[in-house]
Design a protein around this motif. Sequence first.
Motif, PDB file in Angstrom:
ATOM      1  N   ARG A  36      -4.233   4.726   6.785  1.00  0.00           N
ATOM      2  CA  ARG A  36      -5.251   5.494   6.028  1.00  0.00           C
ATOM      3  C   ARG A  36      -6.345   4.867   5.908  1.00  0.00           C
ATOM      4  N   TRP A  37      -7.419   5.846   6.029  1.00  0.00           N
ATOM      5  CA  TRP A  37      -8.923   5.307   5.687  1.00  0.00           C
ATOM      6  C   TRP A  37      -9.008   5.211   4.304  1.00  0.00           C
ATOM      7  N   ALA A  38      -9.565   4.108   3.985  1.00  0.00           N
ATOM      8  CA  ALA A  38      -9.572   3.815   2.272  1.00  0.00           C
ATOM      9  C   ALA A  38     -10.995   3.394   1.724  1.00  0.00           C
ATOM     10  N   THR A  39     -11.604   3.591   0.845  1.00  0.00           N
ATOM     11  CA  THR A  39     -12.827   2.960   0.080  1.00  0.00           C
ATOM     12  C   THR A  39     -12.134   1.837  -0.640  1.00  0.00           C
ATOM     13  N   ALA A  40     -12.994   0.926  -1.075  1.00  0.00           N
ATOM     14  CA  ALA A  40     -12.572  -0.200  -1.741  1.00  0.00           C
ATOM     15  C   ALA A  40     -11.698   0.354  -2.935  1.00  0.00           C
ATOM     16  N   ARG A  41     -12.131   1.215  -3.792  1.00  0.00           N
ATOM     17  CA  ARG A  41     -11.353   1.771  -4.872  1.00  0.00           C
ATOM     18  C   ARG A  41      -9.796   1.996  -4.632  1.00  0.00           C
ATOM     19  N   TYR A  42      -9.859   3.158  -3.557  1.00  0.00           N
ATOM     20  CA  TYR A  42      -8.242   3.405  -3.361  1.00  0.00           C
ATOM     21  C   TYR A  42      -7.635   2.447  -2.599  1.00  0.00           C
ATOM     22  N   ALA A  43      -8.212   1.617  -1.850  1.00  0.00           N
ATOM     23  CA  ALA A  43      -7.508   0.731  -1.234  1.00  0.00           C
ATOM     24  C   ALA A  43      -6.863  -0.342  -2.032  1.00  0.00           C
ATOM     25  N   ALA A  44      -7.572  -0.702  -3.112  1.00  0.00           N
ATOM     26  CA  ALA A  44      -6.974  -1.524  -4.326  1.00  0.00           C
ATOM     27  C   ALA A  44      -5.865  -0.912  -4.968  1.00  0.00           C
ATOM     28  N   TYR A  45      -6.126   0.398  -5.177  1.00  0.00           N
ATOM     29  CA  TYR A  45      -5.122   1.134  -5.807  1.00  0.00           C
ATOM     30  C   TYR A  45      -3.753   1.336  -5.123  1.00  0.00           C
ATOM     31  N   LEU A  46      -3.669   1.355  -3.846  1.00  0.00           N
ATOM     32  CA  LEU A  46      -2.627   1.341  -2.900  1.00  0.00           C
ATOM     33  C   LEU A  46      -2.303   0.079  -2.348  1.00  0.00           C
TER      34      LEU A  46
ATOM     35  N   THR B  19     -11.195   0.019   4.439  1.00  0.00           N
ATOM     36  CA  THR B  19     -11.540   0.403   5.870  1.00  0.00           C
ATOM     37  C   THR B  19     -12.928   0.869   5.637  1.00  0.00           C
ATOM     38  N   GLY B  20     -13.505   1.426   4.398  1.00  0.00           N
ATOM     39  CA  GLY B  20     -14.847   2.054   4.300  1.00  0.00           C
ATOM     40  C   GLY B  20     -14.727   3.597   4.083  1.00  0.00           C
ATOM     41  N   ALA B  21     -15.871   4.111   3.724  1.00  0.00           N
ATOM     42  CA  ALA B  21     -15.598   5.660   3.668  1.00  0.00           C
ATOM     43  C   ALA B  21     -15.768   6.243   5.110  1.00  0.00           C
ATOM     44  N   PHE B  22     -15.022   7.477   5.184  1.00  0.00           N
ATOM     45  CA  PHE B  22     -14.961   8.173   6.576  1.00  0.00           C
ATOM     46  C   PHE B  22     -16.274   8.576   7.064  1.00  0.00           C
TER      47      PHE B  22
END
Lengths: 492, 461
Positions: B340-350, B355-358
């Motif tokens: 998954r590509w993930a911003t800082a927020r959703y990376a932390a949640y999951l 990876t940074g924004a798309f």
Amino acid sequence: MPARLVSVAATIRRLCSRPDGRKKKGRATVRDTPETTIRELVAELERRFPYAAAHLRRSSGTRIEDSGSEQHATQQHPTQGIVFTIYDGTTFRDYATSELAPDPLARAVRQWAAGLRPHPGGAPVIGGGYATIAGRDPRIFHTAPRLAPERIPLAEKLAHIRSIQRRAKDLDPRAVQVTAAYGDGIVSSLYIGRGRHLEQHLTRTTLALMVVVAEGQQVRTHMLTRGGTTGYEVAEITDDEITSTVETALRLLNAEHIEPATYDVITDPSISGVIAHESFGHGVELDLFPKHRARAAGYLQQRVAAPGVDLFDDPSRAGAYGSYFFDDEGELARPTHILRDGVFVSPISDFASATLAPGPHTPNGRRQDFTRKVYARMSNTFFAPGALTPEELIAGVERGIYLRSAESGMEDPLGWGVQVTAHYGEEIINGRLTGRLFAPIGITGYVPDLLRSITAVGSDFELTPGVCGKGTKEMVPVSTGGPHMRMRARLG
Amino acid sequence: MANNIAKTSALTTEHLAAALAATPGVSDWQVTVLEDEEAQQYVIGERVEAQREVHNERARVTVYNRHPAHSEMETGDALGMAGVTLLESDAADERALSQKLAEAVELASLTDNQPYALPGPPADGFPNVQTADPDLARDMTPAVQRTMDQLRSLLQQEQQVELSSAELLVTRSSRAMRSGQGIAAIERGTVATLDFVVLARDASGTAEFHAQLERRRLRDFALGETVPVYASYARHLLRARPPQTHRGPVILSGEALASLFSPPLGPSPLAYHTSAEAAYRGASRLKPGDWATGEPPRGDRITLSSDAIRPWGLSTAAFDGDGLPARLVRVIDAGRVRQRWATARYAAYLGIPATGAFANIRVEPGTASLDELRVTGGGPIYEIVAFSFMQPDAVSGEFVAEIRLGYRHDARGTVPVKGGALAGNVFSALRDVRLSRETYSDGRYLGPRAMRFAELTIAGE
């Protein structure tokens, strides 16, 4: 017009605006602007050029979003900027800046203007025929919402939006994501030019409920959106409306792809509105005429739609999302009758296109924000209602489709093609809805064929809020709508 | 172009950082100061209709506030965040600035979210990426004029066509970021937008082709190549007729294909369903290891990446909105979701890597030539080169779009078509697709020039 024009429209509300006519007192929005400096600069420019004006706009607001697991409350990105415009006799020239401190602003404008020269010989400016305001005192207009958003505590707004989200989410476990969003904003603008000094303060509010449902690999969405130049009352939503939004999303899990063909269709007001907007809205923007991009230019005073079809653009429509008191070039809002009994009678215009085309000047000069140019743009565009109820319209269809919930549309002013996407449609057999759904549905065709196929116009009326672009840019708030209508259309 | 606004010192990341440090209740913060200079020219035929100069400066501030959760659904501390945009007048007045920031903290204190931490500076620094056109480094007006002149000149060399109108907007920007976690970075970039309409005329009437190009550099408009193509499109539209209703193979090529993968508004279905955000919200239909198309593909297998470092890409940036460094992220590999590509927020949640924004979309090319894709094999094949407006539903993957220009290839030859609508679903369409080996790139898409889908539906006559 890539526009997210969705589902249930706001009821047309009573007049919620009034011209004030007095000096403003204590409003925070344009209070601190260097009006004296702006007037002086416009006066200097007017002495050198056939036309000069200044347009200042500030916008600000709040947006709340609640998806159950997340809450957002942000200020809507405010913009603030001023545009000085001159017409040098052949070309319109703008200087636009976010800098409003009087001294740097005056220096910058004078430096810009020093490099400009009049170029007589071009089209003479027109559009002054509606000048009704003169003198130094500004004429001030503002919307007067029933529930002023700024008087509602933020905590109360957050709690209300969370309540909407939960009421929807709790209805069915297949609703995997429900987001409720509310936004309010004030756009304040000032126009000085052509002997006019106008100021307006527009409150716009929106409410959206977005539902994502899933079953196996099938995922569908449905959305309720409402908005207007109204107040916090836009957030009043009933349990029935919430239930209907979720139930429609769930019904769409079983939606099929429609068999491509030409059908008898009933359009709901949102679909009628996008057809109006894309066909004889974009198609009659006067700035397209000198570019040879509008086929309608050759059809003035000619029949282009079935008898009984009337189409308007009206920025003075009280409470509608695309309303304003004056456009971004100081032209006072009033309705433009575009199609009268099926005959094309008037384009819509901005000051430049009225000058250069030339043509009638209507109050449709709008810009996305101060960084962008003014164009001829729509405001609230709609078909006028007729005589039959929606039920009577449906009853008159032997086999057809009831098209619901406009998603988007795109104009083709020269080719007169039309594209409208309906979120879904429901089958009609022998005048009755069967419950069989199709989604999404594309409506395409040749504009005159579509408009001449209109056989009945409903007595109801709704406007749907949306945003409209020129192509895929230059977004401005608009509404579209009208009544239910019966016509023939190619679907796929 | 005049560049005559005296630079002020109030709207700087340093000044705003100091103000944030003095604001009670701020547990973390981010500041981005944006400054744009623009030159715009609008022409109708040979005549300049309008000329504009624009200066725009503002700061976006995000404040974070940790507080005991208000909601019964939350336990322990909650994180609230609020965004505020500050203008020069806000920053120049200390009292007004304090008040704005205090209001933002209050806003943040009212919202409950699962806490997460913002990133700090990357150990290896931010990558050097190419985002600023050297031709736009100084006065932009001559560059605008040169481009417009070239456009006119190229069209004059074409038969049967003329320029209806053109709009060229060039922007030179700077983006300075500072955060409470120690990030301090600045990036400069340029964007040029060219919107022009080519008219073709003959005895049968007039037709237009509307081109809308957006690039980092003026030279990437490649007018010498694109203008003749658009001129031919306009000529073809003079004799284009509605397509017949068709269910079968359809080729999408050039910008029509790019718009399926990189639609004008919002994310593509593939980007949406591979995002950590969609997964966190329970709306993703895909997870790592899954076939991106829901079942094993019968044709070519898609490999798709988010590419934030592509030279001169419109979404190229040394750092994303959180301050994460730019990188190439392979999201789908040979048809399967890789990560998954993930911003800082959703990376932390999951609990997955951020990876940074798309960013720019990159699709690896296939092996078939364009000519091979166009082989009819008996029945007709439609090839679509331009839609009126293609915007697939990010959640369902469904799409329906009017055909602005296409071609029908069959045993009798090739004829242009326009009108009617192409309908389908991105996920099911990609289950049987062949990718061209020739590539195409625009501001945001880099990938095969064409894809042949085994079965799509055209609603025609």
